[in-house]
Design a protein around this motif. Structure first.
Motif, PDB file in Angstrom:
ATOM      1  N   PRO A  16       0.831  -1.216   0.000  1.00 37.90           N
ATOM      2  CA  PRO A  16       0.000   0.000   0.000  1.00 37.90           C
ATOM      3  C   PRO A  16       0.863   1.262   0.000  1.00 37.90           C
ATOM      4  N   THR A  17       0.300   2.347  -0.492  1.00 35.01           N
ATOM      5  CA  THR A  17       0.986   3.633  -0.430  1.00 35.01           C
ATOM      6  C   THR A  17       0.930   4.174   0.995  1.00 35.01           C
ATOM      7  N   GLN A  19      -0.178   7.065   1.885  1.00 36.52           N
ATOM      8  CA  GLN A  19      -1.482   7.701   2.100  1.00 36.52           C
ATOM      9  C   GLN A  19      -2.540   6.669   2.426  1.00 36.52           C
ATOM     10  N   GLU A  20      -2.524   5.539   1.744  1.00 36.59           N
ATOM     11  CA  GLU A  20      -3.491   4.479   2.030  1.00 36.59           C
ATOM     12  C   GLU A  20      -3.328   3.972   3.455  1.00 36.59           C
ATOM     13  N   GLU A  23      -4.690   6.560   5.902  1.00 34.56           N
ATOM     14  CA  GLU A  23      -6.147   6.568   5.963  1.00 34.56           C
ATOM     15  C   GLU A  23      -6.668   5.349   6.721  1.00 34.56           C
ATOM     16  N   ASP A  24      -6.037   4.198   6.538  1.00 34.01           N
ATOM     17  CA  ASP A  24      -6.433   3.005   7.280  1.00 34.01           C
ATOM     18  C   ASP A  24      -6.271   3.220   8.787  1.00 34.01           C
ATOM     19  N   THR A 186      -2.183  -6.343   8.912  1.00 30.88           N
ATOM     20  CA  THR A 186      -2.816  -5.147   8.356  1.00 30.88           C
ATOM     21  C   THR A 186      -3.592  -4.458   9.464  1.00 30.88           C
ATOM     22  N   GLN A 241     -13.998  -3.270   5.182  1.00 32.19           N
ATOM     23  CA  GLN A 241     -14.537  -2.501   4.056  1.00 32.19           C
ATOM     24  C   GLN A 241     -15.874  -1.862   4.434  1.00 32.19           C
ATOM     25  N   ARG A 244     -15.190   1.080   6.787  1.00 34.75           N
ATOM     26  CA  ARG A 244     -14.669   2.243   6.058  1.00 34.75           C
ATOM     27  C   ARG A 244     -15.799   2.961   5.319  1.00 34.75           C
ATOM     28  N   ARG A 255     -10.047  11.113   6.392  1.00 38.77           N
ATOM     29  CA  ARG A 255      -9.126  10.946   5.265  1.00 38.77           C
ATOM     30  C   ARG A 255      -8.226  12.159   5.043  1.00 38.77           C
TER      31      ARG A 255
END
Length: 256
Positions: A16-17, A19-20, A23-24, A186, A241, A244, A255
């Motif tokens: 993942p980036t 930023q991802e 946000e997580d 994760t 999911q 989120r 975010r």
């Protein structure tokens, strides 16, 4: 209201980036607050960033979990010292437990630590977590304990070693006379363990508070139930999911 698109199972090989990941983790802070698992501005959720060296995301010290945003998270080193400019302080002493677990447990990309009423109540009991319910049985053999040695401090390096030793490869730990700790590959996985470990503790306190005799299932049933839950690499991804999407509807500012 149009149905959202069905969630796609994540690719475990994709990195993942940043930023991802931000946000997580920000989402996890908001959800811990939403489900009543905070201790004012104390405790932490942390996340290892990919790449060389020890770099982790953690909350600014003094912000409520409900205020956390992706951009407010601070990158720190293994000692909890900031690796970026920040207008908010961080709490290196509060990162002691996280640092030890991140470095000592291969699956501990994300570490979540809570001081909840139910979690601390079970942490005060000699019997630990009991297999009283289907939710509780998933934790059979997956939750370990660590003896209390006082407030975790960065001058007690030997406790770090004992904590990592006690955790082993388990995803969950009860810190006796202290609280709960979970790890995950994760954020979704760590949150899954945190949420259901908390539910198991709440069930136990509620059952004990009723005064009725406790009825434990046979060991064979506990073992079978535990196995039925499984430990796939994408543990917790489906409810994550949905959670989120809930935040995107109700608290989209996480975010930012």
């Amino acid at each position: 209201m149009a149905l959202p698109p069905p969630p796609q199972r994540p690719d475990p090989d994709r990195i993942p980036t940043e930023q991802e990941l931000r946000e997580d983790l920000a989402a996890a802070y908001r959800l811990i607050a939403l489900f009543g698992m905070t201790d004012l501005v104390f405790t932490h959720l942390s996340l290892r960033l990919p790449g060389e060296g020890h770099r982790f995301l953690v909350n600014p010290y003094g912000m409520l979990f409900e205020e956390i945003t992706a951009s407010s998270l601070v990158i720190v080193d293994a000692e909890g010292e900031p690796l970026q400019e920040t207008t908010w302080p961080v709490n290196p002493a509060g990162f002691v437990i996280h640092s030890a677990v991140h470095r000592g447990q291969p699956n501990a990309a994300c570490v979540m630590h809570t001081h909840t009423l139910a979690g601390m109540a079970v942490a005060a009991q000699k019997g630990g977590l009991l297999p009283l319910n289907q939710m509780s049985m998933e934790f059979d053999g997956r939750v370990v304990t660590h003896d209390y040695e006082g407030v975790a401090a960065d001058d007690n390096l030997s406790e770090r070693e004992r904590l990592v030793r006690d955790l082993g490869d388990a995803p969950c730990m009860i810190l006796k006379h202290h609280g709960l700790l979970t790890v995950g590959r994760t954020v979704a996985e760590a949150f899954y363990w945190t949420y259901y470990l908390e539910q198991a503790c709440r069930i136990q306190i509620a059952a004990q508070s009723s005064g009725a005799p406790l009825d434990l299932p046979p060991p064979a049933v506990i073992e079978r139930t535990r196995a039925q839950f499984g430990t796939e690499p994408t543990k917790g991804w489906l409810p994550w999911q949905a959670l989120r999407r809930k935040l995107d509807r109700e608290q989209p500012g996480y975010r930012a």
